[in-house]
Motif scaffolding. Structure first.
Motif, PDB file in Angstrom:
ATOM      1  N   LYS A 273      45.951  45.603  29.485  1.00 10.76           N
ATOM      2  CA  LYS A 273      47.104  45.730  30.395  1.00 10.76           C
ATOM      3  C   LYS A 273      48.122  44.628  30.120  1.00 10.76           C
ATOM      4  O   LYS A 273      47.781  43.552  29.644  1.00 10.76           O
ATOM      5  CB  LYS A 273      46.634  45.608  31.854  1.00 10.76           C
ATOM      6  CG  LYS A 273      45.586  46.631  32.253  1.00 10.76           C
ATOM      7  CD  LYS A 273      46.221  47.961  32.587  1.00 10.76           C
ATOM      8  CE  LYS A 273      45.168  48.896  33.167  1.00 10.76           C
ATOM      9  NZ  LYS A 273      45.734  50.210  33.490  1.00 10.76           N
ATOM     10  N   GLU A 274      49.362  44.915  30.487  1.00 11.51           N
ATOM     11  CA  GLU A 274      50.417  43.897  30.398  1.00 11.51           C
ATOM     12  C   GLU A 274      50.825  43.488  31.805  1.00 11.51           C
ATOM     13  O   GLU A 274      51.012  44.335  32.677  1.00 11.51           O
ATOM     14  CB  GLU A 274      51.626  44.454  29.642  1.00 11.51           C
ATOM     15  CG  GLU A 274      51.359  44.618  28.151  1.00 11.51           C
ATOM     16  CD  GLU A 274      52.569  45.159  27.410  1.00 11.51           C
ATOM     17  OE1 GLU A 274      53.558  45.519  28.076  1.00 11.51           O
ATOM     18  OE2 GLU A 274      52.503  45.228  26.171  1.00 11.51           O
ATOM     19  N   ILE A 275      50.961  42.165  31.989  1.00 15.07           N
ATOM     20  CA  ILE A 275      51.350  41.649  33.302  1.00 15.07           C
ATOM     21  C   ILE A 275      52.609  40.826  33.124  1.00 15.07           C
ATOM     22  O   ILE A 275      52.656  39.915  32.279  1.00 15.07           O
ATOM     23  CB  ILE A 275      50.228  40.780  33.908  1.00 15.07           C
ATOM     24  CG1 ILE A 275      48.975  41.623  34.127  1.00 15.07           C
ATOM     25  CG2 ILE A 275      50.688  40.157  35.228  1.00 15.07           C
ATOM     26  CD1 ILE A 275      47.766  40.811  34.548  1.00 15.07           C
TER      27      ILE A 275
ATOM     28  N   ARG B 130      46.620  41.194  29.197  1.00 15.54           N
ATOM     29  CA  ARG B 130      45.303  40.863  29.764  1.00 15.54           C
ATOM     30  C   ARG B 130      44.269  41.894  29.305  1.00 15.54           C
ATOM     31  O   ARG B 130      44.476  43.092  29.457  1.00 15.54           O
ATOM     32  CB  ARG B 130      45.367  40.856  31.291  1.00 15.54           C
ATOM     33  CG  ARG B 130      43.994  40.824  31.937  1.00 15.54           C
ATOM     34  CD  ARG B 130      44.073  40.885  33.453  1.00 15.54           C
ATOM     35  NE  ARG B 130      44.066  39.540  34.019  1.00 15.54           N
ATOM     36  CZ  ARG B 130      44.008  39.299  35.334  1.00 15.54           C
ATOM     37  NH1 ARG B 130      43.980  40.296  36.186  1.00 15.54           N
ATOM     38  NH2 ARG B 130      43.985  38.064  35.787  1.00 15.54           N
TER      39      ARG B 130
ATOM     40  N   PHE C 261      40.599  43.141  30.106  1.00  8.69           N
ATOM     41  CA  PHE C 261      39.773  43.057  31.315  1.00  8.69           C
ATOM     42  C   PHE C 261      38.502  43.895  31.136  1.00  8.69           C
ATOM     43  O   PHE C 261      38.501  45.100  31.363  1.00  8.69           O
ATOM     44  CB  PHE C 261      40.586  43.563  32.506  1.00  8.69           C
ATOM     45  CG  PHE C 261      40.033  43.143  33.835  1.00  8.69           C
ATOM     46  CD1 PHE C 261      40.517  42.024  34.486  1.00  8.69           C
ATOM     47  CD2 PHE C 261      39.014  43.865  34.443  1.00  8.69           C
ATOM     48  CE1 PHE C 261      40.014  41.644  35.706  1.00  8.69           C
ATOM     49  CE2 PHE C 261      38.500  43.482  35.666  1.00  8.69           C
ATOM     50  CZ  PHE C 261      39.008  42.373  36.303  1.00  8.69           C
TER      51      PHE C 261
END
Lengths: 319, 205
Positions: free
Chosen positions: B44-46, B55, B57
């Motif tokens: 994921k991108e934050i 990230r 996870f």
């Protein structure tokens, strides 16, 4: 833990589970209501046969829905064994399976003397041969002697099935829509409301007898109260979801923004039948069409409730 | 009696997915279906604009001390060993899916009869599965029993996955949990999970 969340519905238990819950609640409540009517209101052979028949057939169809979706079907024998309640007393499916089995057993036994004394079953060759067997005649005599005891065993198991359908969903802690005390209550009230609708439909069509008018009036009034109770529970549920966790809020948005739920279930499945039955109670109808209409709407609404409930459960997955 | 836990350090997970591959080969999972991993690494991108962090996870069964999947299981196929590992007896499991509905961590996967047939062809004579059932991570219990660590932990190149004994005060993994650096997911649900995460975002500028 600082995480982001993804909110998602599930694809594991869908429409077929809604049918299982619907047929389970409807069949069990119908059996319970007809047996109680026969025991305490008016001995009614046809109602008992229809109640037991509906209970057994609907529960069998519902259970087939679940059985058909099992991954490992032969392992179902573990849950059919009554000892499972000692091994897994915390699992509602174990309780539900036993309630279903024993409701069917006691239901058939309770109806047996009436079946033997009715002409219609004798026209079916298989049933005719079976009910004239000496051991069946002996069982029917014993059941007649302990009629109320057998009836109550069927009723208790029937109520157990109706309550179980809600407790099953309540046991899933990740979904706010399901994991709250309103759900078993809502599903139980809905089960008995649909049972009343089914019996009203039956008694206004196939079993129409002027002498049963007071039973029909009683069923209508009970259904009116049950629909009102269902609306109150739904209002409470709405308030709980609106101010609840993100999972709850998203379920609320899914349900109350859907015309099938809002107009189909709440509108036509509850509010319209409520007013049709209210008018019947206050001023009466000159024809039976409005109550038949109300009954059909309640029956459709009962399925819609469970259908939308299954699809609107929202999980919160962290990442 | 040990109480096994896993700590996942999000600072050192590089998203290579070697843990997924190692798990799949060790436990003969249905790799032909992209939805049926015992462990999975979300990518994921934050952030927004130029200030974006990526990230990785990793997710798996949390081997909860209060596992809702075990409570709802009608046959007793899901059970918890004294060492804390939650297991599935495939012979007892009828595959109703109640465990998947109850699990807040999306850690249950259905193994169908088709999967079993494909598995027999894919993994050959070593294939250990005999019937369809619900499936989940077992912390590689068969390896742990021999004093080894789960395949995903052994293979992790960044040492992002750490495996230890919560009952051993000298175990660095237990110390990370005791210190509060490693924390569980969604503890408010009351499942008392045994997979802990070390946050990455607070260390990033």
């Amino acid at each position: 833990m600082d995480v982001n969340m993804t909110y998602a519905t599930q694809e594991m238990w869908t429409w077929w589970l809604a049918i299982y819950l619907y047929f389970g609640g409807l069949g069990a409540a119908t059996l319970a209501v007809t047996f109680l009517t026969d025991m305490y209101l008016k001995p009614h052979r046809h109602l008992v046969i229809w109640g037991a028949g509906a209970g057994v057939v609907l529960l069998a169809l519902g259970s087939l829905m679940l059985f058909g979706h099992l991954l490992h079907k032969s392992a179902v024998f573990h849950v059919l064994n009554p000892m499972i309640l000692f091994n897994k007393p915390d699992a509602w499916i174990a309780w539900g399976t036993q309630f279903i089995i024993w409701m069917m057993v006691w239901g058939v036994l309770y109806a047996l003397p009436d079946v033997r004394e009715t002409q219609f079953p004798r026209r079916v060759p298989v049933i005719k041969n079976l009910i004239d067997q000496p051991f069946v005649i002996a069982i029917a005599k014993v059941v007649k002697h302990y009629h109320r005891g057998v009836g109550w065993l069927a009723v208790v198991n029937g109520v157990g099935v109706a309550v179980y359908t809600g407790l099953l969903l309540q046991s899933f802690p990740a979904v706010a829509l399901w994991h709250n005390p309103a759900v078993p209550l809502l599903f139980t009230v809905s089960a008995f409301s649909t049972a009343m609708a089914f019996l009203l439909l039956l008694m206004y069509t196939l079993l129409h007898d002027q002498a049963d008018e007071y039973i029909r009036v009683l069923y209508e009034r009970i259904d009116l109260v049950l629909i009102a109770a269902e609306l109150v529970i739904l209002f409470s549920l709405y308030q709980y979801l609106k101010n609840g966790s993100e999972s709850a809020v998203r379920s609320m948005e899914l349900l109350w923004n859907d015309h099938g739920w809002l107009i189909g279930f709440i509108g036509f499945g509850l509010i319209v039948p409520f007013f049709l039955e209210l008018k019947s109670m206050m001023k009466g109808w000159s024809t039976r069409v409005p109550i038949i209409t109300a009954s059909v709407l309640v029956l459709v609404g009962g399925y819609l409730l469970r259908h939308y409930f299954m699809y609107a459960g929202v999980y919160a997955y962290p990442w | 009696m040990p109480h096994f836990v896993m700590v996942i350090d999000l600072n050192t997970c590089v998203g290579c997915n070697a843990c997924m591959a190692a798990c799949a080969m060790e436990n003969q999972t249905p790799v032909w279906d992209k939805k049926k991993w015992r462990t999975y690494v979300h990518d994921k991108e934050i952030g927004i604009g130029s200030d974006v962090n990526r990230r990785f996870f990793p997710r798996l069964c949390n081997h909860c001390d209060n596992p809702p999947c075990m409570t709802v299981c009608p046959t007793g196929a899901t059970y918890k060993k004294p060492n804390g590992i939650v297991m599935v007896n495939q012979e007892l499991c009828m595959g109703c899916g109640a465990c998947a509905m109850a699990c807040p961590y999306h850690a249950r996967i259905p193994i169908t009869n088709d999967d079993v047939q494909i598995g027999q062809a894919f993994y050959g004579s070593d294939y250990h599965r005999t019937c369809a059932s619900m499936d989940k991570c077992s912390f590689c219990d068969h390896l742990v029993e021999q004093g080894q660590k789960p395949a995903c932990v052994t293979t992790c190149v960044g040492s992002a996955r750490l495996f230890g004994d919560l009952e051993d005060a000298n175990d660095p993994v237990a110390q990370m949990v005791a210190s509060g650096v490693a924390r569980p997911l969604m503890p408010h649900i009351g499942t008392k999970p045994n997979v802990y995460y070390v946050d990455d975002l607070k260390w990033r500028s």
